[in-house]
Design a protein around this motif. Structure first.
Motif, PDB file in Angstrom:
ATOM      1  N   SER A  90      12.715  32.677 -29.432  1.00 45.55           N
ATOM      2  CA  SER A  90      11.466  33.098 -28.781  1.00 45.55           C
ATOM      3  C   SER A  90      11.449  32.811 -27.283  1.00 45.55           C
ATOM      4  N   LEU A  91      12.576  32.402 -26.736  1.00 44.88           N
ATOM      5  CA  LEU A  91      12.611  32.082 -25.304  1.00 44.88           C
ATOM      6  C   LEU A  91      13.408  33.096 -24.491  1.00 44.88           C
ATOM      7  N   VAL A  92      12.897  33.347 -23.299  1.00 41.70           N
ATOM      8  CA  VAL A  92      13.610  34.122 -22.290  1.00 41.70           C
ATOM      9  C   VAL A  92      13.850  33.168 -21.131  1.00 41.70           C
ATOM     10  N   ARG A  93      15.070  33.119 -20.657  1.00 44.05           N
ATOM     11  CA  ARG A  93      15.357  32.220 -19.532  1.00 44.05           C
ATOM     12  C   ARG A  93      15.909  33.032 -18.363  1.00 44.05           C
ATOM     13  N   VAL A  94      15.563  32.584 -17.148  1.00 46.39           N
ATOM     14  CA  VAL A  94      16.100  33.209 -15.943  1.00 46.39           C
ATOM     15  C   VAL A  94      17.005  32.197 -15.258  1.00 46.39           C
ATOM     16  N   TRP A  95      18.186  32.648 -14.890  1.00 41.89           N
ATOM     17  CA  TRP A  95      19.194  31.800 -14.256  1.00 41.89           C
ATOM     18  C   TRP A  95      19.591  32.420 -12.935  1.00 41.89           C
ATOM     19  N   HIS A  96      20.246  31.630 -12.103  1.00 43.31           N
ATOM     20  CA  HIS A  96      20.801  32.198 -10.887  1.00 43.31           C
ATOM     21  C   HIS A  96      22.300  31.909 -10.851  1.00 43.31           C
ATOM     22  N   LEU A  97      23.086  32.957 -10.615  1.00 46.90           N
ATOM     23  CA  LEU A  97      24.541  32.811 -10.538  1.00 46.90           C
ATOM     24  C   LEU A  97      24.966  32.972  -9.082  1.00 46.90           C
ATOM     25  N   SER A  98      25.906  32.149  -8.658  1.00 50.95           N
ATOM     26  CA  SER A  98      26.495  32.381  -7.336  1.00 50.95           C
ATOM     27  C   SER A  98      27.975  32.065  -7.383  1.00 50.95           C
ATOM     28  N   MET A  99      28.730  32.837  -6.627  1.00 47.35           N
ATOM     29  CA  MET A  99      30.190  32.699  -6.618  1.00 47.35           C
ATOM     30  C   MET A  99      30.602  32.121  -5.272  1.00 47.35           C
ATOM     31  N   THR A 100      31.568  31.237  -5.314  1.00 51.56           N
ATOM     32  CA  THR A 100      32.170  30.755  -4.067  1.00 51.56           C
ATOM     33  C   THR A 100      33.633  31.185  -4.088  1.00 51.56           C
ATOM     34  N   PRO A 101      33.945  32.313  -3.400  1.00 53.92           N
ATOM     35  CA  PRO A 101      35.311  32.843  -3.498  1.00 53.92           C
ATOM     36  C   PRO A 101      36.356  31.867  -2.952  1.00 53.92           C
ATOM     37  N   GLU A 102      35.999  31.079  -1.901  1.00 49.92           N
ATOM     38  CA  GLU A 102      36.973  30.167  -1.288  1.00 49.92           C
ATOM     39  C   GLU A 102      37.522  29.187  -2.310  1.00 49.92           C
ATOM     40  N   THR A 103      36.629  28.621  -3.116  1.00 49.40           N
ATOM     41  CA  THR A 103      37.083  27.632  -4.091  1.00 49.40           C
ATOM     42  C   THR A 103      37.259  28.246  -5.471  1.00 49.40           C
ATOM     43  N   ASN A 104      36.957  29.550  -5.583  1.00 49.79           N
ATOM     44  CA  ASN A 104      37.031  30.249  -6.861  1.00 49.79           C
ATOM     45  C   ASN A 104      36.194  29.537  -7.931  1.00 49.79           C
ATOM     46  N   THR A 105      34.981  29.190  -7.553  1.00 49.15           N
ATOM     47  CA  THR A 105      34.099  28.555  -8.524  1.00 49.15           C
ATOM     48  C   THR A 105      32.783  29.323  -8.640  1.00 49.15           C
ATOM     49  N   VAL A 106      32.077  29.000  -9.688  1.00 50.54           N
ATOM     50  CA  VAL A 106      30.810  29.655  -9.997  1.00 50.54           C
ATOM     51  C   VAL A 106      29.743  28.575 -10.088  1.00 50.54           C
ATOM     52  N   GLU A 107      28.558  28.904  -9.646  1.00 46.21           N
ATOM     53  CA  GLU A 107      27.444  27.977  -9.878  1.00 46.21           C
ATOM     54  C   GLU A 107      26.409  28.651 -10.755  1.00 46.21           C
ATOM     55  N   VAL A 108      25.836  27.879 -11.636  1.00 43.79           N
ATOM     56  CA  VAL A 108      24.779  28.395 -12.512  1.00 43.79           C
ATOM     57  C   VAL A 108      23.575  27.471 -12.368  1.00 43.79           C
ATOM     58  N   ALA A 109      22.445  28.035 -12.000  1.00 43.87           N
ATOM     59  CA  ALA A 109      21.228  27.223 -11.914  1.00 43.87           C
ATOM     60  C   ALA A 109      20.168  27.807 -12.832  1.00 43.87           C
ATOM     61  N   HIS A 110      19.478  26.931 -13.553  1.00 45.24           N
ATOM     62  CA  HIS A 110      18.383  27.397 -14.405  1.00 45.24           C
ATOM     63  C   HIS A 110      17.105  27.452 -13.588  1.00 45.24           C
ATOM     64  N   LEU A 111      16.392  28.584 -13.650  1.00 45.68           N
ATOM     65  CA  LEU A 111      15.207  28.750 -12.814  1.00 45.68           C
ATOM     66  C   LEU A 111      13.895  28.791 -13.584  1.00 45.68           C
ATOM     67  N   HIS A 112      13.903  29.385 -14.753  1.00 47.95           N
ATOM     68  CA  HIS A 112      12.605  29.714 -15.343  1.00 47.95           C
ATOM     69  C   HIS A 112      12.716  29.919 -16.847  1.00 47.95           C
ATOM     70  N   ASN A 113      11.673  29.521 -17.585  1.00 47.98           N
ATOM     71  CA  ASN A 113      11.560  29.799 -19.023  1.00 47.98           C
ATOM     72  C   ASN A 113      10.295  30.592 -19.293  1.00 47.98           C
ATOM     73  N   GLU A 114      10.368  31.541 -20.195  1.00 57.08           N
ATOM     74  CA  GLU A 114       9.164  32.177 -20.740  1.00 57.08           C
ATOM     75  C   GLU A 114       9.273  32.117 -22.254  1.00 57.08           C
ATOM     76  N   CYS A 115       8.216  31.632 -22.898  1.00 56.66           N
ATOM     77  CA  CYS A 115       8.209  31.620 -24.360  1.00 56.66           C
ATOM     78  C   CYS A 115       7.305  32.736 -24.864  1.00 56.66           C
ATOM     79  N   VAL A 116       7.865  33.653 -25.632  1.00 56.11           N
ATOM     80  CA  VAL A 116       7.045  34.686 -26.287  1.00 56.11           C
ATOM     81  C   VAL A 116       6.759  34.137 -27.681  1.00 56.11           C
ATOM     82  N   THR A 117       5.613  33.493 -27.826  1.00 57.85           N
ATOM     83  CA  THR A 117       5.307  32.697 -29.006  1.00 57.85           C
ATOM     84  C   THR A 117       5.511  33.478 -30.309  1.00 57.85           C
TER      85      THR A 117
END
Lengths: 380, 341
Positions: B281-308
C-alpha cells in the motif's frame, strides 16, 4: 491466466464451507451422528477420485455462476438441506473468507500454506473415517506434486487470477468487521505493521556498493510502517506447522457465523456491470465438473425423514431481511444442468458416474442412490 | 538534489471499472499540444481509458475490449496496456492471453493485431503476452510467456506493422521491459528486459537486436524494470530494488524498499526521481544521481505516500520532471494523483 488455479479455488472454498457448516450443525443442535454424516458425505464428494482427476487438469477458471452451482450441489451432497437464502449467505461467507486469505497471504506461494491449513482441518473433521482419510491424503499428494515445483512468478500469476475472480466483491462479514480486518465499505484492512513475508527484509535500508562489490555506504530511511522480521517458513509437507493462520477455522461457538448483507450503491452498480458483461473466465457454462457434482447426490425422496434443514440465520426476520436487502445482481440464478449435445462429454460423464462407489458411509441410501444415477443417466 | 518533493493529493480520476492486480497496471501519456493526459487501467478483459484535460474540466472515457479475430465477444484476459511513444507517432499496445493489439494512442482505431499461438486445450503453462516497450526510432517490443521477445517494425504512419524479429534469450515468462529513458545517445544499451526468474537482458537495438549483457536473477520475479543513464533499476517480488550498471552488470545499490511484492517502478528522466509502488500500500519517491568520475550511484529516499488498504498495481509520473504522479490499486475504481505544490 494461470491454468493451475481451479484446484486451489475449489479446495479453499470447500474448506471454508465445511467450517461454516460444522459451526451451524453444532449451533442448531443437530444430533452428532447426523452432523458427522453430513460432514463425511461432503468431504467424500469433494475428494472423489474421478472428481479430483477432472479438477486437477489444466484449465481456465469457471464462471462465477458455474462455480456457485458446483458448491450448491456439494452442499446438498448429503441429507442436509439449505434454502436459497441460506445458500446465498453460505456462499458469500466462503468467498469473502477466501478473498481475504488471497489478498492477505504474505507471499503468493503462501497460498499453498493457506490450502494446507484447510486440508489439515478437513483431515481432522474426517479423522474417524479411514477411507476418507486416504482420499484426503491422496489430495495432499496431488497438491504437493502440482504446486511445490512452481516458481514465485507462477504463484503470483495464480494469485492474480484468483484476485480477478474475486474482483469487486465487497460483501461485509460481521466476523471480519468485529475483528477490524474489514472496513465498513467492505474493503479489507492491509496492515503496515507486523512481520514481513519470508524472504523479504524489513524496508528501510539503502546499501551502495563500489565497482568491486565493497559496501560503501549504508543509509536508513523511514519506511512509514512498523514492520518486524519474517517468521520462519511454514511447512509444505504432508504435515507440519504452516505458520500462517490464514485458512484456519475462525468460527467457534462463541464466534458464530453471521453476515451483514451490504453493497453500497456504488458497489452494487459495479456488480451489475460485471455480471452483464460476457464473463472472461467462463469457457462454457455447463461443464463436466458441475455435472459430476450433480451426479453425486445422495438424497432421495424416499428417505426425506432422515433429512433436515440447516439455516444460516438466527431468526426468520433476519432471513427475510437478508433476502429483501440482497442486491439483485448478487443473486446467482441456479443453472439447470442438462445434458449437452456433446456425445463425447455424455459418454465420459456416464462412464464416470457409473464408477462412483456406493460408499460405506451411506449404506442406507445406497440402493436409491443407484436408482437416482440411473434415472439421471436415462435422462441424458 | 535540493528539490522540494512534498506531494499533496489532488482530486481523483474516476474510472469505469476497478483495476486488476497486474504489474505496471497504469498507462500515462501526455499530449502536450492538446493539454491532455491519457490514462489506461486494465480490468479483466477491458482496458479503461480516460482522457483528462490539464485544467481538470474535461474527462472522457473509453473502454477497449480484448479482441480476437472472428469472435464476437472475447473471453481472454488482458495482461497489460501501455503507451509507446515513438518519435513519429504514439501508439497504445494491449497484450492478452490471445495476442497483441496495437491502437492509435486515443484508442480510436486498432491498427494491428498479432495472434499468439495458443493450444486448443489449456496446458500447464499459461500463454500470454506481457512487457511492452517502444525502442529507438521505429520498434515496439513485446514479451511473451515463453520468454520470447517479439520485435515489431513500426512505420511512421499507417498500419503496415511487421514482426521483424523474435529474440530468444529468456527462458521464463517476460514480466516487463523498458527503453533507455534519459535520451542520451551515449548509452550503448537501449533496452532492458526482465523475466519471472529475475533475469535481466540488455539489448542494443537496430536492424538486428544484439544482446549486450545478461544479469542473472535469484529465483525471484523482477516485476518492473527501468533503464536510465546506463543504469538498470529493477524491482522484485521480495520488495527489493536493485541498481545495476547495464553493460557490466555491476551491482551499484540494493534497497530494501517495500514489505511486499513491488508492482511498479517509474523514472522521471529529467530529474532522476524514481517512483516505486507495491502491494504493501506504499508508494515511495527516491532520487537517483550518478557520479561518472567515480562510477558510483547515489540513492536518496525522499517521500512516502500510503494509499490505505490498497494493494497498488500501477504508479507513474505524469511528466518528465516528476512534478506529479498517478497511482491505482487492486479493486480501486479511481486513479489517485499527487502533485508538488
Amino acid at each position: 491466466m494461470s491454468s493451475r488455479t481451479l484446484p486451489l479455488l475449489f479446495i479453499n472454498l470447500g474448506g471454508e464451507m465445511l467450517y461454516i457448516l460444522d459451526q451451524r450443525l453444532r449451533a442448531q443442535n443437530i444430533p452428532a451422528d447426523k452432523a458427522k454424516k453430513v460432514m463425511n458425505d461432503i468431504i467424500t464428494t469433494m475428494f472423489h477420485k474421478k472428481f479430483l482427476e477432472e479438477l486437477f487438469k489444466p484449465q481456465e477458471l469457471y464462471s462465477k455462476k458455474t462455480l456457485r452451482t458446483v458448491f450448491d450441489r456439494l452442499a446438498h451432497a448429503s441429507i442436509m438441506r439449505l434454502n436459497q437464502a441460506s445458500m446465498d449467505k453460505l456462499y458469500d461467507l466462503m468467498t469473502m473468507a477466501f478473498k481475504y486469505q488471497v489478498l492477505l497471504c504474505p507471499r503468493p506461494k503462501d497460498l499453498l500454506l493457506v490450502s494446507f491449513n484447510h486440508m489439515d482441518a478437513i483431515k481432522d473433521f474426517a479423522r474417524e473415517s479411514p477411507s476418507i482419510l486416504a482420499q484426503v491424503d491422496e489430495t495432499y499428494q496431488q497438491l504437493i506434486e502440482m504446486y511445490t515445483p512452481l516458481s514465485s512468478g507462477d504463484f503470483q500469476l495464480i494469485r492474480q487470477t484468483l484476485l480477478i475472480f474475486f474482483q469487486d466483491m465487497h460483501i461485509r462479514v460481521s466476523i471480519f468487521l468485529k475483528d477490524k480486518v474489514q472496513n465498513s465499505n467492505g474493503r479489507f484492512v492491509l496492515p503496515t505493521t507486523g512481520p514481513v513475508p519470508h524472504g523479504t527484509q524489513v524496508p528501510g535500508l539503502i546499501r551502495i556498493f563500489s565497482c568491486t562489490g565493497e559496501e560503501l555506504t549504508r543509509l536508513q530511511f523511514n519506511n512509514g510502517g512498523n514492520y518486524t522480521g519474517a517468521l520462519r517458513e511454514g511447512s509444505f509437507d504432508l504435515c507440519g506447522e504452516r505458520i500462517t493462520k490464514l485458512g484456519t477455522n475462525m468460527y467457534s461457538v462463541s464466534r458464530p457465523v453471521e453476515t451483514h448483507m451490504s453493497g453500497t450503491s456504488k458497489n452494487s452498480a459495479q456488480h451489475k456491470k460485471v455480471n452483464s458483461a460476457p464473463n472472461p473466465l467462463a469457457k462454457e457454462e455447463l461443464n463436466l465438473l458441475a455435472m459430476l457434482m450433480g451426479g453425486l447426490e445422495v438424497d432421495k425422496p424416499g428417505n426425506t425423514d432422515s433429512g433436515f434443514r440447516v439455516n444460516l440465520f438466527a431468526t426468520d426476520e433476519e432471513e427475510e431481511e437478508a433476502l429483501l436487502s440482497r442486491p439483485d445482481e448478487l443473486s446467482y440464478g441456479i443453472i439447470n444442468i442438462q445434458a449437452t449435445q456433446d456425445q463425447q462429454t455424455n459418454a465420459e460423464l456416464a462412464k464416470i458416474m457409473g464408477e462412483f462407489p456406493q460408499g460405506e458411509d451411506h449404506p442406507s441410501s445406497a440402493s436409491s442412490k443407484g436408482d437416482d444415477l440411473l434415472a439421471m443417466m436415462d435422462g441424458l | 538534489m535540493a528539490r522540494i518533493t512534498m506531494y499533496h493529493k489532488e482530486k481523483s480520476l474516476q474510472i469505469k471499472n476497478s483495476a486488476s492486480a497486474l504489474y505496471n497496471n497504469l498507462g500515462v501519456l501526455r499530449i502536450a499540444p492538446k493539454q491532455l493526459t491519457y490514462f489506461t487501467v486494465v480490468h479483466a478483459n477491458v482496458v479503461n481509458m480516460v482522457s483528462a484535460s490539464w485544467d481538470g474540466l474535461n474527462y472522457s472515457h473509453r473502454q477497449l475490449q480484448s479482441k480476437e479475430p472472428n469472435v464476437a465477444t472475447s473471453t481472454s484476459l488482458i495482461m497489460q496496456a501501455a503507451f509507446c511513444a515513438l518519435p513519429s507517432r504514439d501508439l497504445l499496445v494491449v497484450t492478452s492471453q490471445k495476442g497483441i493489439q496495437i491502437y492509435e494512442s486515443d484508442g480510436s482505431i486498432m491498427v494491428y493485431w498479432h495472434a499468439l499461438e495458443t493450444p486448443e486445450t489449456p496446458t500447464e503453462t499459461a500463454v500470454f503476452a506481457r512487457g511492452i516497450s517502444a525502442v529507438w526510432e521505429n520498434y515496439i517490443c513485446v514479451g511473451v510467456s515463453s520468454g520470447a521477445i517479439l520485435v515489431f517494425d513500426i512505420p511512421s504512419k499507417g498500419s503496415n506493422i511487421t514482426l521483424s524479429e523474435v529474440l530468444e534469450e529468456h527462458n521464463e515468462s517476460i514480466t516487463d521491459m523498458a527503453p533507455e529513458c534519459s535520451g542520451s545517445q551515449e548509452c550503448i544499451a537501449n533496452l532492458v528486459t526482465a523475466d519471472d526468474g529475475g533475469n535481466l537482458c540488455l539489448w542494443k537495438s537496430g536492424e538486428e537486436f544484439q544482446v549486450l549483457n545478461k544479469i542473472p536473477g535469484f529465483d525471484m520475479s523482477c516485476s518492473s524494470v527501468k533503464l536510465w543513464k546506463g543504469t538498470v533499476v529493477a524491482g522484485y517480488g521480495s520488495g527489493q530494488i536493485r541498481l545495476y550498471e547495464a553493460v557490466t552488470g555491476i551491482l551499484h545499490a540494493e534497497v530494501n524498499a517495500h514489505a511486499r511484492w513491488i508492482y511498479s517502478l517509474d523514472i522521471a528522466p529529467f530529474s532522476g526521481l524514481l517512483l516505486s509502488a507495491a502491494e504493501d500500500s506504499l508508494v515511495r519517491v527516491w532520487h537517483l544521481s550518478m557520479t561518472p568520475e567515480t562510477n558510483t550511484v547515489e540513492v536518496a529516499h525522499l517521500h512516502n505516500e500510503c494509499v490505505t488498504d490498497t494493494q497498488i498495481c500501477g504508479a507513474k509520473f505524469c511528466d518528465g520532471d516528476g512534478y506529479a504522479f498517478a497511482v491505482t490499486g487492486y479493486d480501486l475504481s479511481e486513479i489517485i494523483r499527487y502533485v508538488q505544490p
